[in-house]
Motif scaffolding. Sequence first.
Motif, PDB file in Angstrom:
ATOM      1  N   LEU A 236       0.995  -1.282   0.080  1.00 29.71           N
ATOM      2  CA  LEU A 236       0.013  -0.122   0.073  1.00 29.71           C
ATOM      3  C   LEU A 236       0.939   1.333   0.085  1.00 29.71           C
ATOM      4  N   ASN A 237       0.893   2.051  -1.088  1.00 29.74           N
ATOM      5  CA  ASN A 237       1.762   2.952  -1.398  1.00 29.74           C
ATOM      6  C   ASN A 237       1.043   4.324  -0.767  1.00 29.74           C
ATOM      7  N   THR A 238       0.953   4.455   0.363  1.00 30.33           N
ATOM      8  CA  THR A 238       0.389   5.980   0.857  1.00 30.33           C
ATOM      9  C   THR A 238       1.034   6.149   2.103  1.00 30.33           C
ATOM     10  N   SER A 239       1.164   7.557   2.219  1.00 24.45           N
ATOM     11  CA  SER A 239       1.745   8.030   3.689  1.00 24.45           C
ATOM     12  C   SER A 239       0.974   8.677   4.688  1.00 24.45           C
ATOM     13  N   ASN A 240      -0.348   8.654   4.064  1.00 26.01           N
ATOM     14  CA  ASN A 240      -1.426   9.176   4.703  1.00 26.01           C
ATOM     15  C   ASN A 240      -2.057   8.041   5.622  1.00 26.01           C
ATOM     16  N   LEU A 241      -1.898   8.203   6.960  1.00 27.97           N
ATOM     17  CA  LEU A 241      -2.102   6.970   7.929  1.00 27.97           C
ATOM     18  C   LEU A 241      -3.586   6.862   7.857  1.00 27.97           C
ATOM     19  N   SER A 242      -4.445   7.644   7.992  1.00 27.99           N
ATOM     20  CA  SER A 242      -5.685   7.576   7.919  1.00 27.99           C
ATOM     21  C   SER A 242      -6.510   6.778   6.504  1.00 27.99           C
ATOM     22  N   TYR A 243      -5.741   6.856   5.543  1.00 32.07           N
ATOM     23  CA  TYR A 243      -6.163   6.370   4.261  1.00 32.07           C
ATOM     24  C   TYR A 243      -5.706   4.863   4.438  1.00 32.07           C
ATOM     25  N   ARG A 244      -4.614   4.695   4.674  1.00 36.09           N
ATOM     26  CA  ARG A 244      -4.031   3.312   4.831  1.00 36.09           C
ATOM     27  C   ARG A 244      -4.837   2.554   5.793  1.00 36.09           C
ATOM     28  N   ASN A 245      -5.165   3.013   6.853  1.00 34.22           N
ATOM     29  CA  ASN A 245      -6.090   2.474   7.857  1.00 34.22           C
ATOM     30  C   ASN A 245      -7.656   2.048   7.103  1.00 34.22           C
ATOM     31  N   LYS A 246      -8.247   3.085   6.374  1.00 31.62           N
ATOM     32  CA  LYS A 246      -9.341   2.851   5.539  1.00 31.62           C
ATOM     33  C   LYS A 246      -9.452   1.537   4.641  1.00 31.62           C
ATOM     34  N   LEU A 247      -8.177   1.511   3.859  1.00 35.87           N
ATOM     35  CA  LEU A 247      -7.811   0.283   3.034  1.00 35.87           C
ATOM     36  C   LEU A 247      -7.787  -0.912   3.833  1.00 35.87           C
ATOM     37  N   LEU A 248      -7.111  -1.031   4.890  1.00 36.26           N
ATOM     38  CA  LEU A 248      -6.871  -2.269   5.610  1.00 36.26           C
ATOM     39  C   LEU A 248      -8.364  -2.565   6.207  1.00 36.26           C
ATOM     40  N   ALA A 249      -9.100  -1.656   6.729  1.00 37.39           N
ATOM     41  CA  ALA A 249     -10.499  -1.875   6.960  1.00 37.39           C
ATOM     42  C   ALA A 249     -11.415  -2.657   5.949  1.00 37.39           C
ATOM     43  N   MET A 250     -10.969  -2.270   4.920  1.00 37.41           N
ATOM     44  CA  MET A 250     -11.953  -2.906   3.493  1.00 37.41           C
ATOM     45  C   MET A 250     -11.303  -4.316   3.451  1.00 37.41           C
ATOM     46  N   GLY A 251     -10.373  -4.717   4.105  1.00 38.81           N
ATOM     47  CA  GLY A 251      -9.774  -5.904   3.640  1.00 38.81           C
ATOM     48  C   GLY A 251      -8.553  -5.780   2.436  1.00 38.81           C
ATOM     49  N   ILE A 252      -8.009  -4.669   2.202  1.00 34.52           N
ATOM     50  CA  ILE A 252      -7.162  -4.499   1.171  1.00 34.52           C
ATOM     51  C   ILE A 252      -5.999  -4.411   1.888  1.00 34.52           C
ATOM     52  N   THR A 253      -5.484  -5.680   1.857  1.00 33.05           N
ATOM     53  CA  THR A 253      -3.984  -6.080   2.628  1.00 33.05           C
ATOM     54  C   THR A 253      -3.070  -6.706   1.649  1.00 33.05           C
ATOM     55  N   PRO A 254      -1.967  -6.495   1.908  1.00 30.62           N
ATOM     56  CA  PRO A 254      -0.687  -7.079   1.164  1.00 30.62           C
ATOM     57  C   PRO A 254      -1.079  -8.689   1.235  1.00 30.62           C
ATOM     58  N   GLY A 255      -0.735  -9.432  -0.082  1.00 33.81           N
ATOM     59  CA  GLY A 255      -0.657 -10.596  -0.090  1.00 33.81           C
ATOM     60  C   GLY A 255      -2.303 -11.032  -0.545  1.00 33.81           C
ATOM     61  N   CYS A 256      -3.312 -10.378  -0.724  1.00 32.91           N
ATOM     62  CA  CYS A 256      -4.654 -10.710  -0.984  1.00 32.91           C
ATOM     63  C   CYS A 256      -4.816 -10.690  -2.485  1.00 32.91           C
ATOM     64  N   LYS A 257      -5.364 -11.572  -2.795  1.00 29.11           N
ATOM     65  CA  LYS A 257      -5.740 -11.738  -4.623  1.00 29.11           C
ATOM     66  C   LYS A 257      -6.947 -10.929  -5.145  1.00 29.11           C
ATOM     67  N   VAL A 258      -6.691  -9.968  -5.947  1.00 29.60           N
ATOM     68  CA  VAL A 258      -7.917  -8.864  -6.461  1.00 29.60           C
ATOM     69  C   VAL A 258      -8.072  -9.113  -7.862  1.00 29.60           C
ATOM     70  N   THR A 259      -9.226  -9.014  -8.577  1.00 24.27           N
ATOM     71  CA  THR A 259      -9.656  -9.212  -9.876  1.00 24.27           C
ATOM     72  C   THR A 259     -10.363  -8.145 -10.449  1.00 24.27           C
ATOM     73  N   ILE A 260     -10.152  -7.469 -11.276  1.00 26.03           N
ATOM     74  CA  ILE A 260     -10.863  -6.394 -11.967  1.00 26.03           C
ATOM     75  C   ILE A 260     -12.088  -6.749 -12.662  1.00 26.03           C
ATOM     76  N   VAL A 261     -12.845  -6.312 -12.181  1.00 27.80           N
ATOM     77  CA  VAL A 261     -14.317  -6.785 -12.663  1.00 27.80           C
ATOM     78  C   VAL A 261     -15.044  -5.793 -13.578  1.00 27.80           C
ATOM     79  N   ARG A 262     -14.672  -4.373 -13.335  1.00 24.72           N
ATOM     80  CA  ARG A 262     -15.667  -3.361 -14.374  1.00 24.72           C
ATOM     81  C   ARG A 262     -14.677  -2.126 -13.929  1.00 24.72           C
ATOM     82  N   LYS A 263     -14.639  -1.394 -15.166  1.00 25.61           N
ATOM     83  CA  LYS A 263     -14.189  -0.038 -15.235  1.00 25.61           C
ATOM     84  C   LYS A 263     -15.125   0.891 -15.841  1.00 25.61           C
ATOM     85  N   ALA A 264     -15.510   2.125 -15.212  1.00 30.80           N
ATOM     86  CA  ALA A 264     -16.326   2.979 -15.943  1.00 30.80           C
ATOM     87  C   ALA A 264     -15.675   3.695 -17.131  1.00 30.80           C
ATOM     88  N   PRO A 265     -16.427   4.049 -18.199  1.00 30.15           N
ATOM     89  CA  PRO A 265     -15.914   4.603 -19.579  1.00 30.15           C
ATOM     90  C   PRO A 265     -14.605   5.277 -19.475  1.00 30.15           C
TER      91      PRO A 265
END
Length: 79
Positions: free
Chosen positions: A20-49
């Motif tokens: 997680l490349n962020t120096s903002n601690l509150s933003y990093r904690n938000k990502l971690l709380a959503m389950g976005i942690t190193p080692g997790c698998k992620v798949t791109i489902v959809r992108k807006a135009p």
Amino acid sequence: MGTLTLDQLSLNDTALITKLNTSNLSYRNKLLAMGITPGCKVTIVRKAPLGDPIQITIRGFQLCLRKAEASGIQVALED
């Protein structure tokens, strides 16, 4: 290949979160709380135009991230 971030992936790409490349601690904690942690698998489902937001699947649920948020998540493509 250089470092990839989540916003650079294409539709249906699957990758592992490496950092997680962020120096903002509150933003990093938000990502971690959503389950976005190193080692997790992620798949791109959809992108807006225009590429914002990006819908991903992580830990069995769907999540939408802004392009700016996704650019702070370093990933490695899965073989």
